[in-house]
Motif scaffolding. Structure first.
Motif, PDB file in Angstrom:
ATOM      1  N   PRO A 129       0.778   0.526 -13.423  1.00  0.00           N
ATOM      2  CA  PRO A 129      -0.558   0.962 -13.012  1.00  0.00           C
ATOM      3  C   PRO A 129      -1.012   2.222 -13.750  1.00  0.00           C
ATOM      4  O   PRO A 129      -0.216   3.126 -14.003  1.00  0.00           O
ATOM      5  CB  PRO A 129      -0.400   1.240 -11.514  1.00  0.00           C
ATOM      6  CG  PRO A 129       0.772   0.406 -11.100  1.00  0.00           C
ATOM      7  CD  PRO A 129       1.700   0.436 -12.277  1.00  0.00           C
ATOM      8  N   GLU A 130      -2.296   2.263 -14.058  1.00  0.00           N
ATOM      9  CA  GLU A 130      -2.901   3.431 -14.688  1.00  0.00           C
ATOM     10  C   GLU A 130      -3.656   4.267 -13.652  1.00  0.00           C
ATOM     11  O   GLU A 130      -4.496   5.082 -14.029  1.00  0.00           O
ATOM     12  CB  GLU A 130      -3.860   2.974 -15.795  1.00  0.00           C
ATOM     13  CG  GLU A 130      -3.179   2.338 -16.991  1.00  0.00           C
ATOM     14  CD  GLU A 130      -2.344   3.336 -17.785  1.00  0.00           C
ATOM     15  OE1 GLU A 130      -2.717   4.521 -17.841  1.00  0.00           O
ATOM     16  OE2 GLU A 130      -1.298   2.943 -18.318  1.00  0.00           O
ATOM     17  N   CYS A 131      -3.359   4.057 -12.386  1.00  0.00           N
ATOM     18  CA  CYS A 131      -4.032   4.785 -11.312  1.00  0.00           C
ATOM     19  C   CYS A 131      -3.056   4.990 -10.167  1.00  0.00           C
ATOM     20  O   CYS A 131      -1.982   4.395 -10.133  1.00  0.00           O
ATOM     21  CB  CYS A 131      -5.248   3.997 -10.818  1.00  0.00           C
ATOM     22  SG  CYS A 131      -4.831   2.356 -10.164  1.00  0.00           S
ATOM     23  N   ARG A 132      -3.430   5.829  -9.220  1.00  0.00           N
ATOM     24  CA  ARG A 132      -2.605   6.014  -8.035  1.00  0.00           C
ATOM     25  C   ARG A 132      -2.487   4.678  -7.307  1.00  0.00           C
ATOM     26  O   ARG A 132      -3.455   3.949  -7.165  1.00  0.00           O
ATOM     27  CB  ARG A 132      -3.223   7.056  -7.103  1.00  0.00           C
ATOM     28  CG  ARG A 132      -3.201   8.469  -7.655  1.00  0.00           C
ATOM     29  CD  ARG A 132      -3.620   9.493  -6.614  1.00  0.00           C
ATOM     30  NE  ARG A 132      -4.981   9.257  -6.149  1.00  0.00           N
ATOM     31  CZ  ARG A 132      -5.309   8.954  -4.898  1.00  0.00           C
ATOM     32  NH1 ARG A 132      -4.375   8.832  -3.970  1.00  0.00           N
ATOM     33  NH2 ARG A 132      -6.567   8.768  -4.546  1.00  0.00           N
ATOM     34  N   THR A 133      -1.282   4.385  -6.839  1.00  0.00           N
ATOM     35  CA  THR A 133      -1.025   3.078  -6.231  1.00  0.00           C
ATOM     36  C   THR A 133      -0.163   3.234  -4.989  1.00  0.00           C
ATOM     37  O   THR A 133       0.895   3.864  -5.033  1.00  0.00           O
ATOM     38  CB  THR A 133      -0.324   2.144  -7.231  1.00  0.00           C
ATOM     39  OG1 THR A 133      -1.154   1.981  -8.384  1.00  0.00           O
ATOM     40  CG2 THR A 133      -0.058   0.783  -6.613  1.00  0.00           C
ATOM     41  N   LEU A 134      -0.641   2.659  -3.882  1.00  0.00           N
ATOM     42  CA  LEU A 134       0.092   2.650  -2.624  1.00  0.00           C
ATOM     43  C   LEU A 134       0.310   1.202  -2.219  1.00  0.00           C
ATOM     44  O   LEU A 134      -0.651   0.432  -2.076  1.00  0.00           O
ATOM     45  CB  LEU A 134      -0.710   3.378  -1.542  1.00  0.00           C
ATOM     46  CG  LEU A 134      -0.210   3.255  -0.097  1.00  0.00           C
ATOM     47  CD1 LEU A 134       1.169   3.898   0.058  1.00  0.00           C
ATOM     48  CD2 LEU A 134      -1.216   3.882   0.872  1.00  0.00           C
ATOM     49  N   LEU A 135       1.567   0.828  -2.041  1.00  0.00           N
ATOM     50  CA  LEU A 135       1.900  -0.527  -1.602  1.00  0.00           C
ATOM     51  C   LEU A 135       2.562  -0.466  -0.229  1.00  0.00           C
ATOM     52  O   LEU A 135       3.563   0.233  -0.044  1.00  0.00           O
ATOM     53  CB  LEU A 135       2.829  -1.208  -2.606  1.00  0.00           C
ATOM     54  CG  LEU A 135       2.281  -1.392  -4.022  1.00  0.00           C
ATOM     55  CD1 LEU A 135       3.313  -2.093  -4.904  1.00  0.00           C
ATOM     56  CD2 LEU A 135       0.964  -2.169  -4.016  1.00  0.00           C
ATOM     57  N   LEU A 136       2.000  -1.197   0.712  1.00  0.00           N
ATOM     58  CA  LEU A 136       2.497  -1.249   2.082  1.00  0.00           C
ATOM     59  C   LEU A 136       3.101  -2.630   2.324  1.00  0.00           C
ATOM     60  O   LEU A 136       2.420  -3.650   2.131  1.00  0.00           O
ATOM     61  CB  LEU A 136       1.353  -1.002   3.067  1.00  0.00           C
ATOM     62  CG  LEU A 136       0.530   0.273   2.845  1.00  0.00           C
ATOM     63  CD1 LEU A 136      -0.706   0.261   3.735  1.00  0.00           C
ATOM     64  CD2 LEU A 136       1.371   1.505   3.099  1.00  0.00           C
ATOM     65  N   PHE A 137       4.348  -2.650   2.730  1.00  0.00           N
ATOM     66  CA  PHE A 137       5.025  -3.914   3.022  1.00  0.00           C
ATOM     67  C   PHE A 137       5.531  -3.907   4.447  1.00  0.00           C
ATOM     68  O   PHE A 137       6.004  -2.877   4.945  1.00  0.00           O
ATOM     69  CB  PHE A 137       6.212  -4.131   2.079  1.00  0.00           C
ATOM     70  CG  PHE A 137       5.839  -4.396   0.654  1.00  0.00           C
ATOM     71  CD1 PHE A 137       5.467  -5.676   0.244  1.00  0.00           C
ATOM     72  CD2 PHE A 137       5.864  -3.374  -0.279  1.00  0.00           C
ATOM     73  CE1 PHE A 137       5.132  -5.919  -1.080  1.00  0.00           C
ATOM     74  CE2 PHE A 137       5.519  -3.611  -1.607  1.00  0.00           C
ATOM     75  CZ  PHE A 137       5.158  -4.888  -2.012  1.00  0.00           C
ATOM     76  N   ALA A 138       5.450  -5.061   5.096  1.00  0.00           N
ATOM     77  CA  ALA A 138       6.058  -5.196   6.419  1.00  0.00           C
ATOM     78  C   ALA A 138       7.570  -5.084   6.296  1.00  0.00           C
ATOM     79  O   ALA A 138       8.153  -5.412   5.264  1.00  0.00           O
ATOM     80  CB  ALA A 138       5.687  -6.544   7.029  1.00  0.00           C
ATOM     81  N   ARG A 139       8.191  -4.626   7.351  1.00  0.00           N
ATOM     82  CA  ARG A 139       9.651  -4.556   7.359  1.00  0.00           C
ATOM     83  C   ARG A 139      10.253  -5.950   7.169  1.00  0.00           C
ATOM     84  O   ARG A 139      11.292  -6.112   6.526  1.00  0.00           O
ATOM     85  CB  ARG A 139      10.120  -3.929   8.674  1.00  0.00           C
ATOM     86  CG  ARG A 139      11.619  -3.788   8.809  1.00  0.00           C
ATOM     87  CD  ARG A 139      12.231  -2.888   7.750  1.00  0.00           C
ATOM     88  NE  ARG A 139      11.666  -1.545   7.751  1.00  0.00           N
ATOM     89  CZ  ARG A 139      11.981  -0.614   6.857  1.00  0.00           C
ATOM     90  NH1 ARG A 139      12.830  -0.900   5.881  1.00  0.00           N
ATOM     91  NH2 ARG A 139      11.442   0.578   6.915  1.00  0.00           N
ATOM     92  N   TYR A 140       9.556  -6.965   7.700  1.00  0.00           N
ATOM     93  CA  TYR A 140      10.034  -8.343   7.583  1.00  0.00           C
ATOM     94  C   TYR A 140       9.031  -9.155   6.773  1.00  0.00           C
ATOM     95  O   TYR A 140       7.995  -9.577   7.284  1.00  0.00           O
ATOM     96  CB  TYR A 140      10.235  -8.962   8.970  1.00  0.00           C
ATOM     97  CG  TYR A 140      11.138  -8.140   9.851  1.00  0.00           C
ATOM     98  CD1 TYR A 140      12.518  -8.109   9.625  1.00  0.00           C
ATOM     99  CD2 TYR A 140      10.623  -7.372  10.885  1.00  0.00           C
ATOM    100  CE1 TYR A 140      13.353  -7.337  10.424  1.00  0.00           C
ATOM    101  CE2 TYR A 140      11.459  -6.601  11.696  1.00  0.00           C
ATOM    102  CZ  TYR A 140      12.813  -6.582  11.452  1.00  0.00           C
ATOM    103  OH  TYR A 140      13.640  -5.814  12.242  1.00  0.00           O
ATOM    104  N   GLU A 141       9.302  -9.322   5.507  1.00  0.00           N
ATOM    105  CA  GLU A 141       8.495 -10.162   4.622  1.00  0.00           C
ATOM    106  C   GLU A 141       9.338 -11.387   4.282  1.00  0.00           C
ATOM    107  O   GLU A 141      10.298 -11.314   3.517  1.00  0.00           O
ATOM    108  CB  GLU A 141       8.121  -9.401   3.339  1.00  0.00           C
ATOM    109  CG  GLU A 141       7.213  -8.197   3.547  1.00  0.00           C
ATOM    110  CD  GLU A 141       5.751  -8.584   3.751  1.00  0.00           C
ATOM    111  OE1 GLU A 141       5.446  -9.802   3.774  1.00  0.00           O
ATOM    112  OE2 GLU A 141       4.917  -7.674   3.902  1.00  0.00           O
ATOM    113  N   ALA A 142       8.983 -12.522   4.844  1.00  0.00           N
ATOM    114  CA  ALA A 142       9.821 -13.712   4.738  1.00  0.00           C
ATOM    115  C   ALA A 142       9.954 -14.231   3.312  1.00  0.00           C
ATOM    116  O   ALA A 142      10.969 -14.826   2.947  1.00  0.00           O
ATOM    117  CB  ALA A 142       9.269 -14.817   5.634  1.00  0.00           C
ATOM    118  N   SER A 143       8.944 -13.987   2.464  1.00  0.00           N
ATOM    119  CA  SER A 143       8.924 -14.621   1.148  1.00  0.00           C
ATOM    120  C   SER A 143       9.581 -13.802   0.044  1.00  0.00           C
ATOM    121  O   SER A 143       9.692 -14.285  -1.090  1.00  0.00           O
ATOM    122  CB  SER A 143       7.480 -14.936   0.745  1.00  0.00           C
ATOM    123  OG  SER A 143       6.733 -13.737   0.616  1.00  0.00           O
TER     124      SER A 143
END
Length: 202
Positions: A129-143
């Motif tokens: 990324p060329e910009c600030r990036t925030l990724l939020l993931f659930a504790r339980y991501e089945a895939s």
């Protein structure tokens, strides 16, 4: 295209997940608007809206009729158009929308992206990324095993936060909605917007 505009200096492109521009996207767009952000919600599914019970059908429709690369190309054109009208352009995406936002993160001049449960980002870890990036993931991501993605993401100065709950925890209309987790995630998004925009330099 669903738009809320009050002629602010900042705009968010809000990217829906596989179900389309549904009640939750309207809900989230209104919340952003109340916080002083203009909002544009592109319809990636051509007017189709799927129920939560149609998850498999909705995913298949997106993959066969749209696809990540086509959606990202369309969003890059939209970004360029909005950059002539706004000082700051952000992207917020849910699930497939988060992956589309990630694919756009190399576009010049974006102020920042936020992705909720963008599990297919795992297929595009070559992007920086060329910009600030925030990724939020659930504790339980089945895939996907999110923990296996984190080292590659953090090396790119991407902020990754795990949130209690399952995929869809933020959606007030989804069966997996978790109020505490949804509120925590939105607080992080608000904090993200409040920070001064800056270009990431590797």
């Amino acid at each position: 295209m669903y738009t809320i505009s009050e002629k602010n200096e900042r705009v968010t492109i809000l990217l829906h997940e596989i179900y389309g521009v549904n009640k939750y996207i309207h809900h989230f767009a209104n919340r952003l608007s109340q916080d002083g952000m203009d909002v544009v919600c592109p319809d990636l599914l051509g007017g189709n809206v799927f129920s939560y019970e149609q998850q498999a059908e909705a995913y298949q429709y997106f993959m066969t009729e749209v696809g990540f690369e086509r959606a990202a190309a369309e969003m890059k054109d939209l970004i360029q158009s909005l950059q002539t009208q706004y000082k700051e352009v952000y992207l917020v995406g849910f699930s497939i929308g988060a992956t589309v936002a990630w694919l756009c993160s190399e576009q010049e001049g974006i102020s920042g992206i936020v992705g909720y449960s963008g599990t297919r980002i795992r297929d595009y870890l070559d992007i920086t990324p060329e910009c600030r990036t925030l990724l939020l993931f659930a504790r339980y991501e089945a895939s996907v095993n999110v923990d296996s993605m984190i080292p590659a993401l953090t090396r790119k100065q991407v902020e990754v936060v795990r949130i209690a709950g399952s995929h869809g925890f933020a959606d007030v209309y989804a069966p997996t909605y978790t109020m505490h987790s949804s509120n925590r995630a939105y607080a992080l998004v608000t904090e993200f917007f409040a920070k001064k925009s800056r270009k990431i330099i590797s």
